[in-house]
Design a protein around this motif. Structure first.
Motif, PDB file in Angstrom:
ATOM      1  N   LYS A 152       0.839  -1.194   0.000  1.00 22.36           N
ATOM      2  CA  LYS A 152       0.000   0.000   0.000  1.00 22.36           C
ATOM      3  C   LYS A 152       0.871   1.239   0.000  1.00 22.36           C
ATOM      4  O   LYS A 152       1.702   1.423   0.894  1.00 22.36           O
ATOM      5  CB  LYS A 152      -0.907   0.028   1.235  1.00 22.36           C
ATOM      6  CG  LYS A 152      -1.808   1.255   1.293  1.00 22.36           C
ATOM      7  CD  LYS A 152      -2.826   1.255   0.176  1.00 22.36           C
ATOM      8  CE  LYS A 152      -3.612   2.553   0.123  1.00 22.36           C
ATOM      9  NZ  LYS A 152      -4.609   2.516  -0.967  1.00 22.36           N
ATOM     10  N   TYR A 169       0.380   5.250  -0.045  1.00 21.92           N
ATOM     11  CA  TYR A 169      -0.629   6.304   0.080  1.00 21.92           C
ATOM     12  C   TYR A 169      -0.374   7.384  -0.949  1.00 21.92           C
ATOM     13  O   TYR A 169       0.699   7.451  -1.553  1.00 21.92           O
ATOM     14  CB  TYR A 169      -0.637   6.883   1.493  1.00 21.92           C
ATOM     15  CG  TYR A 169      -1.341   5.986   2.484  1.00 21.92           C
ATOM     16  CD1 TYR A 169      -2.690   5.708   2.333  1.00 21.92           C
ATOM     17  CD2 TYR A 169      -0.650   5.391   3.532  1.00 21.92           C
ATOM     18  CE1 TYR A 169      -3.340   4.874   3.215  1.00 21.92           C
ATOM     19  CE2 TYR A 169      -1.301   4.556   4.424  1.00 21.92           C
ATOM     20  CZ  TYR A 169      -2.650   4.306   4.268  1.00 21.92           C
ATOM     21  OH  TYR A 169      -3.298   3.479   5.131  1.00 21.92           O
ATOM     22  N   ARG A 170      -1.397   8.239  -1.120  1.00 24.13           N
ATOM     23  CA  ARG A 170      -1.323   9.230  -2.194  1.00 24.13           C
ATOM     24  C   ARG A 170      -0.114  10.137  -2.054  1.00 24.13           C
ATOM     25  O   ARG A 170       0.447  10.601  -3.029  1.00 24.13           O
ATOM     26  CB  ARG A 170      -2.610  10.061  -2.240  1.00 24.13           C
ATOM     27  CG  ARG A 170      -3.427   9.731  -3.468  1.00 24.13           C
ATOM     28  CD  ARG A 170      -4.695  10.567  -3.499  1.00 24.13           C
ATOM     29  NE  ARG A 170      -5.534  10.296  -2.343  1.00 24.13           N
ATOM     30  CZ  ARG A 170      -6.607  11.013  -2.028  1.00 24.13           C
ATOM     31  NH1 ARG A 170      -6.948  12.028  -2.769  1.00 24.13           N
ATOM     32  NH2 ARG A 170      -7.329  10.719  -0.974  1.00 24.13           N
ATOM     33  N   ARG A 226      -6.501  -3.072   7.845  1.00 22.31           N
ATOM     34  CA  ARG A 226      -7.557  -2.425   7.060  1.00 22.31           C
ATOM     35  C   ARG A 226      -7.646  -3.011   5.660  1.00 22.31           C
ATOM     36  O   ARG A 226      -8.743  -3.121   5.099  1.00 22.31           O
ATOM     37  CB  ARG A 226      -7.330  -0.910   6.999  1.00 22.31           C
ATOM     38  CG  ARG A 226      -7.726  -0.206   8.277  1.00 22.31           C
ATOM     39  CD  ARG A 226      -7.442   1.279   8.220  1.00 22.31           C
ATOM     40  NE  ARG A 226      -7.800   1.936   9.462  1.00 22.31           N
ATOM     41  CZ  ARG A 226      -9.001   2.427   9.743  1.00 22.31           C
ATOM     42  NH1 ARG A 226      -9.965   2.344   8.846  1.00 22.31           N
ATOM     43  NH2 ARG A 226      -9.247   2.992  10.894  1.00 22.31           N
ATOM     44  N   GLY A 278     -10.921  -5.129   3.919  1.00 15.79           N
ATOM     45  CA  GLY A 278     -11.569  -4.523   2.757  1.00 15.79           C
ATOM     46  C   GLY A 278     -11.875  -3.048   2.919  1.00 15.79           C
ATOM     47  O   GLY A 278     -12.656  -2.494   2.160  1.00 15.79           O
ATOM     48  N   LEU A 279     -11.266  -2.401   3.895  1.00 17.52           N
ATOM     49  CA  LEU A 279     -11.514  -0.968   4.086  1.00 17.52           C
ATOM     50  C   LEU A 279     -10.601  -0.135   3.190  1.00 17.52           C
ATOM     51  O   LEU A 279     -10.944   0.971   2.807  1.00 17.52           O
ATOM     52  CB  LEU A 279     -11.284  -0.579   5.555  1.00 17.52           C
ATOM     53  CG  LEU A 279     -12.259  -1.169   6.566  1.00 17.52           C
ATOM     54  CD1 LEU A 279     -11.811  -0.876   7.985  1.00 17.52           C
ATOM     55  CD2 LEU A 279     -13.660  -0.627   6.337  1.00 17.52           C
ATOM     56  N   ILE A 280      -9.430  -0.701   2.887  1.00  9.04           N
ATOM     57  CA  ILE A 280      -8.450   0.004   2.066  1.00  9.04           C
ATOM     58  C   ILE A 280      -8.084  -0.895   0.903  1.00  9.04           C
ATOM     59  O   ILE A 280      -7.897  -2.106   1.078  1.00  9.04           O
ATOM     60  CB  ILE A 280      -7.186   0.352   2.903  1.00  9.04           C
ATOM     61  CG1 ILE A 280      -7.504   1.444   3.916  1.00  9.04           C
ATOM     62  CG2 ILE A 280      -6.038   0.754   2.020  1.00  9.04           C
ATOM     63  CD1 ILE A 280      -6.311   1.874   4.736  1.00  9.04           C
ATOM     64  N   GLU A 281      -8.009  -0.295  -0.283  1.00 11.36           N
ATOM     65  CA  GLU A 281      -7.646  -1.042  -1.490  1.00 11.36           C
ATOM     66  C   GLU A 281      -6.122  -1.136  -1.577  1.00 11.36           C
ATOM     67  O   GLU A 281      -5.440  -0.119  -1.488  1.00 11.36           O
ATOM     68  CB  GLU A 281      -8.207  -0.303  -2.700  1.00 11.36           C
ATOM     69  CG  GLU A 281      -8.050  -1.020  -4.008  1.00 11.36           C
ATOM     70  CD  GLU A 281      -9.326  -1.749  -4.404  1.00 11.36           C
ATOM     71  OE1 GLU A 281      -9.229  -2.664  -5.226  1.00 11.36           O
ATOM     72  OE2 GLU A 281     -10.395  -1.410  -3.874  1.00 11.36           O
ATOM     73  N   LEU A 329     -16.805 -11.311   5.471  1.00 16.32           N
ATOM     74  CA  LEU A 329     -16.854 -10.544   6.716  1.00 16.32           C
ATOM     75  C   LEU A 329     -17.924 -10.988   7.725  1.00 16.32           C
ATOM     76  O   LEU A 329     -17.709 -10.817   8.930  1.00 16.32           O
ATOM     77  CB  LEU A 329     -16.984  -9.043   6.409  1.00 16.32           C
ATOM     78  CG  LEU A 329     -15.722  -8.439   5.787  1.00 16.32           C
ATOM     79  CD1 LEU A 329     -15.888  -6.955   5.540  1.00 16.32           C
ATOM     80  CD2 LEU A 329     -14.495  -8.688   6.662  1.00 16.32           C
ATOM     81  N   ILE A 366     -10.902  -2.802  15.390  1.00 19.63           N
ATOM     82  CA  ILE A 366      -9.871  -2.113  14.626  1.00 19.63           C
ATOM     83  C   ILE A 366      -9.588  -0.753  15.236  1.00 19.63           C
ATOM     84  O   ILE A 366     -10.494   0.080  15.319  1.00 19.63           O
ATOM     85  CB  ILE A 366     -10.313  -1.926  13.158  1.00 19.63           C
ATOM     86  CG1 ILE A 366     -10.750  -3.256  12.553  1.00 19.63           C
ATOM     87  CG2 ILE A 366      -9.189  -1.316  12.350  1.00 19.63           C
ATOM     88  CD1 ILE A 366     -11.582  -3.079  11.314  1.00 19.63           C
ATOM     89  N   TYR A 425     -16.771   0.096  11.494  1.00 16.72           N
ATOM     90  CA  TYR A 425     -17.451  -1.067  12.076  1.00 16.72           C
ATOM     91  C   TYR A 425     -18.713  -1.428  11.302  1.00 16.72           C
ATOM     92  O   TYR A 425     -19.040  -2.609  11.187  1.00 16.72           O
ATOM     93  CB  TYR A 425     -17.759  -0.813  13.555  1.00 16.72           C
ATOM     94  CG  TYR A 425     -16.512  -0.903  14.383  1.00 16.72           C
ATOM     95  CD1 TYR A 425     -15.889  -2.128  14.557  1.00 16.72           C
ATOM     96  CD2 TYR A 425     -15.932   0.208  14.945  1.00 16.72           C
ATOM     97  CE1 TYR A 425     -14.720  -2.240  15.288  1.00 16.72           C
ATOM     98  CE2 TYR A 425     -14.760   0.117  15.676  1.00 16.72           C
ATOM     99  CZ  TYR A 425     -14.161  -1.108  15.845  1.00 16.72           C
ATOM    100  OH  TYR A 425     -13.006  -1.210  16.561  1.00 16.72           O
ATOM    101  N   ARG A 474     -20.962  -1.208   0.950  1.00 14.38           N
ATOM    102  CA  ARG A 474     -20.893   0.239   0.729  1.00 14.38           C
ATOM    103  C   ARG A 474     -22.109   0.757  -0.027  1.00 14.38           C
ATOM    104  O   ARG A 474     -22.685   1.783   0.354  1.00 14.38           O
ATOM    105  CB  ARG A 474     -19.607   0.575  -0.041  1.00 14.38           C
ATOM    106  CG  ARG A 474     -18.391   0.220   0.771  1.00 14.38           C
ATOM    107  CD  ARG A 474     -17.144   0.850   0.209  1.00 14.38           C
ATOM    108  NE  ARG A 474     -15.973   0.367   0.944  1.00 14.38           N
ATOM    109  CZ  ARG A 474     -14.803   0.968   0.953  1.00 14.38           C
ATOM    110  NH1 ARG A 474     -14.627   2.057   0.248  1.00 14.38           N
ATOM    111  NH2 ARG A 474     -13.805   0.476   1.645  1.00 14.38           N
ATOM    112  N   ASP A 497     -10.745   4.843   0.284  1.00 15.51           N
ATOM    113  CA  ASP A 497     -10.036   4.158   1.361  1.00 15.51           C
ATOM    114  C   ASP A 497     -10.579   4.661   2.687  1.00 15.51           C
ATOM    115  O   ASP A 497     -10.560   5.864   2.953  1.00 15.51           O
ATOM    116  CB  ASP A 497      -8.524   4.453   1.297  1.00 15.51           C
ATOM    117  CG  ASP A 497      -7.832   3.574   0.277  1.00 15.51           C
ATOM    118  OD1 ASP A 497      -8.484   2.644  -0.245  1.00 15.51           O
ATOM    119  OD2 ASP A 497      -6.653   3.816  -0.004  1.00 15.51           O
TER     120      ASP A 497
END
Lengths: 324, 301
Positions: free
Chosen positions: A26, A28-29, A63, A67-70, A91, A98, B129, B137, B298
């Motif tokens: 990962k 970041y931008r 994360r 699946g919260l962050i690609e 999930l 977290i 959560y 989503r 993200d």
């Protein structure tokens, strides 16, 4: 007890690795590389400790697994399915805590759990109240269930966050610093709960900055530093990998230190009547004989087993609480 | 018993696909939770309280001003539409109250709820959560938008019902005269009032979509609310600048007061249809933008 059948069924349909990542990266931008080519393997049924200094990429990894962050590149599989594509299938079988609990302060503890449970489309609303009550009971919050979450102490919030992870039977629990904010008694209770869950066949993925906690609870561990995986494996093997220290107890500390240096012992330090150093390659019996020959009166001559902390310091070359 | 269940539960690792197969209707549990949670917030109740107070203030002010027998608003040119007619018929307080709250109070309330929808959850950390629950989503965004639209209807009805009660208490009720001068029965007047309330609620769909899109851009609920309400004020001001008349038909607030055309006989539909079309366009454009943003974002809060 139904444990034997539980483990049988688990190994029957579950993949051998509950979490498996390949080259997970990962960026970041801003260009900052948070996780760099991670190959993590968490065996089914293990209690897996995830270690690393602050800022080493642990939370970003968790994360990505949830699946919260690609990911920028690489793949992550959880329960044998690719993430984040299979979040809907994976999930519901994963409970997660977290980066600390997050609650609706204006709702009671019970209503917080009812809401999180309602968010899961696979959760049966007919059993919702009973499951919420069972989860509250499991973390010892039944008495405070009707109180507004705003009035909870940090430890109570942490317990409620854990309860949210236990609303359904899970195959994997991801717990980020689960004993944060708890008093020693609370820590002991949570550790006991984790062991109990693990003995039911649930795989527990536990990140912690408390090395003794990992040592007490975990069967396996991985160490991260600056976005890279430094090592992973069984906790016993990791600790064994680090070399122990030779400890000589003697009233003649100065003379002992001189002899030990002669015998090739490195990093010799004297602390009162304790002389310690890195054991040399030669047989320790020869070292002891040399001490006695030189007239050093030896009270104790031992090799202290390395702790996980020693292993960690040896691997990362820094103290544990140093921000990365 | 519960102890035994707890021990047995892990014995069925594939519970999701096993005997307890999820019912598709369970997916609406989140919507129900969202509606209940929104209404239980003090902020929501405070907004509704302010909206309910507006007709009370207008009604009392008109009552006091007309105590000597004069009509409110010298020639009907000042103040919100219909204010001059309230003394004849309390039902006109409904139209007056909606005309008074639509330019600012109603869209502000909607902007607060819509702006907070995603950003507020992100700021509180509860978003992560909900997503690992897993809410999904697209499902979460649809639930949020449905809830904001339900709030549009609720807020409008609060104004209308409050106005109807105050109007009935302070002024006479009966047959009423339309803008075109024809007379309609009180029952038909009540029907038109309900229709107007629904049109007013539909007029808020555009800013609701805009607010939801803004809400996906930030992790601060306050910032999203302030931005949405700021956009509302900006558009209202720009809509007053004659030099921008070429752009004005595209402002979401431009045709808002067209609901008064429902009080014509026959009803003048052109601006009403333009208003509803414009709201649908905003909902489509900003709804899609919110979806595109939220499903690829993200979640680091």
């Amino acid at each position: 007890m139904d444990e034997p059948s539980a483990t049988e069924q688990d190994s029957g349909d579950a993949p051998a690795h509950v979490i498996a990542t390949r080259g997970l990266t990962k960026r970041y931008r801003g260009g900052q590389l948070a996780v760099d080519g991670l190959d993590l393997t968490v065996p089914a049924g293990s209690v897996f400790g995830f270690l690393g200094p602050n800022g080493s990429g642990k939370t970003t990894t968790i994360r990505m697994l949830m699946g919260l962050i690609e990911p920028t590149s690489g793949t992550a599989r959880v329960l044998g399915r690719p993430m984040p594509r299979a979040t809907r299938a994976v999930l519901p079988q994963v409970g997660a805590l977290i980066e600390g609990p997050a609650l609706y302060g204006f709702l009671s503890g019970r209503d917080n759990l009812l809401r999180y449970d309602a968010a899961d489309p696979t959760a049966d609303p007919r059993t919702r109240r009973a499951r919420v009550a069972a989860a509250l009971d499991r973390v010892g919050l039944t008495a405070a269930a009707g109180k507004k979450a705003r009035a909870y102490s940090l430890g109570m919030k942490q317990r409620l966050g854990l309860a949210a992870a236990l609303l359904q039977p899970r195959r994997l629990l991801v717990l980020d610093e689960p004993t944060n904010g708890l008093d020693p008694q609370g820590m002991r209770e949570i550790r006991a709960l984790i062991r109990e869950l693990a003995s039911d066949g649930t795989t527990v993925f536990l990140s912690s900055h408390l090395l003794d906690e990992i040592e007490q609870v975990c069967t396996h561990a991985a160490v991260m530093a600056q976005g890279r995986l430094i090592t992973q494996g069984a906790v016993a093997d990791l600790a064994a990998g680090a070399r122990g220290r030779l400890v000589v107890t003697t009233p003649d500390a100065g003379e002992a230190a001189r002899v030990l240096k002669e015998q090739g012992v490195g990093d010799v330090t004297v602390d009162g009547d304790r002389v310690t150093g890195e054991p040399p390659a030669q047989d320790l019996a020869e070292v002891n004989a040399a001490l006695v020959t030189a007239g050093v009166r030896v009270r104790g001559f031992t090799l202290e087993r390395a702790s996980l902390e020693d292993a960690f310091v040896a691997l990362t070359g820094e103290g544990f609480d140093v921000a990365g | 018993m519960s102890r035994a269940e707890a021990l047995q539960a892990p014995a069925a690792p594939d519970a999701a696909a096993g005997p307890g197969r999820p019912n598709p209707l369970w997916t609406f549990g989140l919507l129900r939770s969202e509606l209940v949670t929104t209404v239980r917030r003090w902020r929501t109740l405070a907004l509704l309280g302010v909206l309910a107070a507006v007709p009370v203030l207008v009604g009392i002010a008109v009552k006091i001003e007309t105590r000597g027998g004069s009509t409110a608003g010298p020639s009907g040119g000042d103040g919100p539409a219909f204010i001059a007619q309230i003394t004849n018929n309390g039902l006109f307080l409904v139209f007056t109250a909606l005309a008074a709250t639509l330019p600012f109070f109603l869209p502000m309330a909607v902007g607060v709820i819509a702006g907070d929808a995603i950003a507020g959850e992100a700021g509180a950390g509860t978003l992560r959560y909900l997503l690992v629950a897993p809410a999904g989503r697209t499902r979460l965004l649809l639930t949020k938008y449905t809830t904001v639209m339900a709030f549009c209807v609720l807020a409008t009805l609060v104004v209308a019902v409050s106005a109807l009660i105050v109007g009935a208490l302070l002024f006479p009720l009966g047959d009423l005269t339309t803008i075109s001068g024809t007379r309609i029965s009180f029952a038909e007047g009540l029907g038109r009032a309900l229709l107007i309330a629904l049109v007013v609620a539909a007029s808020l769909v555009g800013i609701a979509a805009l607010g939801l899109f803004v809400s996906t851009l930030t992790n601060s609920g306050i910032a999203a609310m302030a931005t949405t309400v700021g956009l509302l004020i900006t558009v209202q001001i720009l809509d007053q600048i004659p030099q921008l008349h070429a752009l004005q038909p595209y402002f979401f607030s431009h045709y808002w007061l067209s609901f008064a055309d429902l009080m014509r006989d026959p009803v003048y539909w052109d601006d009403l249809v333009r208003n509803l079309g414009l709201q649908a366009l905003y909902a489509a454009v900003f709804g899609s933008a919110a979806w595109a943003r939220f499903t690829t974002k993200d979640i680091s809060a």
